[in-house]
Motif scaffolding. Sequence first.
Motif, short mmCIF file in Angstrom:
data_model
loop_
_atom_site.label_atom_id
_atom_site.label_comp_id
_atom_site.label_asym_id
_atom_site.label_seq_id
_atom_site.Cartn_x
_atom_site.Cartn_y
_atom_site.Cartn_z
N LEU A 345 0.83 -1.20 0.00
CA LEU A 345 0.00 0.00 0.00
C LEU A 345 0.87 1.25 0.00
O LEU A 345 0.59 2.21 -0.73
N VAL A 346 1.93 1.27 0.80
CA VAL A 346 2.81 2.44 0.85
C VAL A 346 3.48 2.66 -0.50
O VAL A 346 3.58 3.80 -0.98
N SER A 347 3.95 1.59 -1.14
CA SER A 347 4.59 1.74 -2.46
C SER A 347 3.59 2.17 -3.53
O SER A 347 3.93 2.95 -4.43
N THR A 348 2.34 1.70 -3.43
CA THR A 348 1.31 2.13 -4.39
C THR A 348 0.97 3.60 -4.20
O THR A 348 0.74 4.33 -5.18
N LEU A 349 0.94 4.06 -2.97
CA LEU A 349 0.72 5.49 -2.72
C LEU A 349 1.88 6.32 -3.27
O LEU A 349 1.67 7.44 -3.76
N GLU A 350 3.09 5.77 -3.23
CA GLU A 350 4.24 6.45 -3.82
C GLU A 350 4.06 6.59 -5.34
O GLU A 350 4.34 7.65 -5.91
N LEU A 351 3.58 5.53 -5.97
CA LEU A 351 3.31 5.59 -7.41
C LEU A 351 2.20 6.60 -7.71
O LEU A 351 2.27 7.33 -8.72
N ALA A 352 1.19 6.64 -6.84
CA ALA A 352 0.11 7.61 -7.03
C ALA A 352 0.64 9.04 -6.95
O ALA A 352 0.25 9.90 -7.75
N VAL A 376 0.96 9.54 4.88
CA VAL A 376 1.39 9.84 6.26
C VAL A 376 0.88 8.77 7.21
O VAL A 376 1.63 8.24 8.04
N ASP A 377 -0.41 8.43 7.09
CA ASP A 377 -1.01 7.47 8.02
C ASP A 377 -0.36 6.09 7.92
O ASP A 377 0.02 5.49 8.92
N TRP A 378 -0.23 5.57 6.69
CA TRP A 378 0.25 4.20 6.52
C TRP A 378 1.76 4.08 6.68
O TRP A 378 2.25 3.03 7.10
N SER A 379 2.51 5.11 6.34
CA SER A 379 3.96 5.04 6.57
C SER A 379 4.26 5.08 8.07
O SER A 379 5.19 4.42 8.54
N ARG A 380 3.45 5.81 8.85
CA ARG A 380 3.62 5.80 10.30
C ARG A 380 3.32 4.42 10.87
O ARG A 380 3.98 3.96 11.81
N ILE A 381 2.32 3.76 10.31
CA ILE A 381 1.95 2.42 10.79
C ILE A 381 3.04 1.41 10.44
O ILE A 381 3.42 0.57 11.27
N LEU A 382 3.55 1.48 9.21
CA LEU A 382 4.53 0.50 8.77
C LEU A 382 5.90 0.76 9.37
O LEU A 382 6.62 -0.18 9.73
N TYR A 383 6.28 2.01 9.50
CA TYR A 383 7.61 2.37 10.01
C TYR A 383 7.47 3.02 11.39
O TYR A 383 7.16 2.37 12.36
N SER A 384 7.67 4.32 11.44
CA SER A 384 7.50 5.10 12.66
C SER A 384 7.49 6.57 12.26
O SER A 384 7.79 6.92 11.12
N ASP A 385 7.17 7.44 13.21
CA ASP A 385 7.14 8.88 12.90
C ASP A 385 8.50 9.40 12.46
O ASP A 385 8.59 10.32 11.65
N GLN A 386 9.57 8.84 13.02
CA GLN A 386 10.91 9.36 12.76
C GLN A 386 11.59 8.69 11.57
O GLN A 386 12.69 9.09 11.20
N HIS A 387 10.98 7.73 10.96
CA HIS A 387 11.59 7.05 9.82
C HIS A 387 11.65 7.99 8.61
O HIS A 387 10.74 8.82 8.42
N PRO A 388 12.71 7.94 7.81
CA PRO A 388 12.83 8.84 6.64
C PRO A 388 11.63 8.80 5.70
O PRO A 388 11.23 9.84 5.17
N VAL A 389 11.05 7.61 5.48
CA VAL A 389 9.88 7.52 4.60
C VAL A 389 8.70 8.28 5.20
O VAL A 389 8.00 9.04 4.50
N SER A 390 8.47 8.12 6.50
CA SER A 390 7.39 8.85 7.16
C SER A 390 7.64 10.35 7.14
O SER A 390 6.71 11.15 6.91
#
Length: 422
Positions: A345-352, A376-390
């Motif tokens: 889902l996070v990678s698909t949002l990146e494509l979007a 923002v919502d799903w990257s926080r769930i998969l990683y964390s608030d401080q992760h570079p992707v988030s």
Amino acid sequence: MELEKEESGISFWPRRFSDHNNNINTDDVVSNYKNNEKKIKQNLDLNLDPQNCFQVREIPGKGLGCVATRGIEPGELVVQDYPILTLEHDYKFKEWLAQGKSVQQRDRLLILHVILPLLLILPIVYLLPQIGFLFLLLWRHILDHVRNIISLLGFEKSCEDLYQSYLSLDWSGREKIEHLATVFPSPGLKERIVGIFCTNSFIIQENVSGVFPNLSRFNHSCRSNCSFTGEEENGIFVIRVNCVLRVEKDEELTLCYLDTLEEEAPCLAQERRTYLNWAYRFECKCEECSLPSYLRNIEDRRRVRLSKLRREWRTSCNLEKDWTNIQEQIMLLIRLKSCGKVEHLVSTLELAWETLAELNGVPGARFKVKVAELGVDWSRILYSDQHPVSQEWQGRYKAVRKPDIDQLREKGVKKKTCNRKR
């Protein structure tokens, strides 16, 4: 734990494995393991995670598994783990183990399928060069067997390397390895260690896998409530497991062993169960596979549609068509709870996001805020608030949200001005 699909040209390395109630054949060499079995089970009852949110317990019909000791919210870190045993291996490493290949069989393959055909064909080709085309066809057949034999030789070497790595561990490391189960026949200690590795390893990078003792306790679900990500820190690979769905106290924590959205991967419920039975020797009875047949068929159709959309997107050159395609992908991934893999889902949002950046006009501006919000919502769930992707998604959201708010404020000011004039 569970397995994967390899026949018919498909070769999957196990993403995750866990314990099951399989009888493990051991010999006198592993008598120390048998003598300490009670002590080992007592140790497994202790909390293994630093977050103090789960325990390893006996689960009816599954063997050992991870059970939440309190409520866990989406995005909360469940556990992070480091490999205690790693191996660089051939992509067919597990297939050879599952097929029970041995030195004697390898020798027979070498004699029957390589040496004899070459001895018979080479003189004929030398005398009759005009049949070179036929030789090429036969040579392709021979090359396949040559590759298999080379792979078998690599398999033997990898087994020996793995066993030596196990012997180089200290007592604590060996005990952690011996705690884990194997779904493969294990007449001796070396075979048992290889079986444990194949049953419990995670992919670290291409052709390199590792055993993570805590993660190996998570059982499988086709719609898991946890997801894991891996990255290298200070030269050491670490895997983090985050909760992706709300988990109640005493609910089992699960991971998805399969990546059902990969090309040619097992997609339908029956395909997944067949594959897991082949790879991990258990029949999947997760919440999705246990649905009534009519509901399971609906989920299967959604998965098939999602796989088709992913294939079509790769071949399309039309931005508007791509955007329509991605919108449907996002909708299906949310409904299917990301098929157990939130990274999809996070990678698909990146494509979007990338597609919207190339689109001109209203659609691009209108949907950017929504895509950024989901990111923002799903990257926080998969990683964390401080992760570079988030952090990147948060920056995008602020960038597209600010002008949107400014426009609303301007409209509000204009409306107030009009009302005052009236």
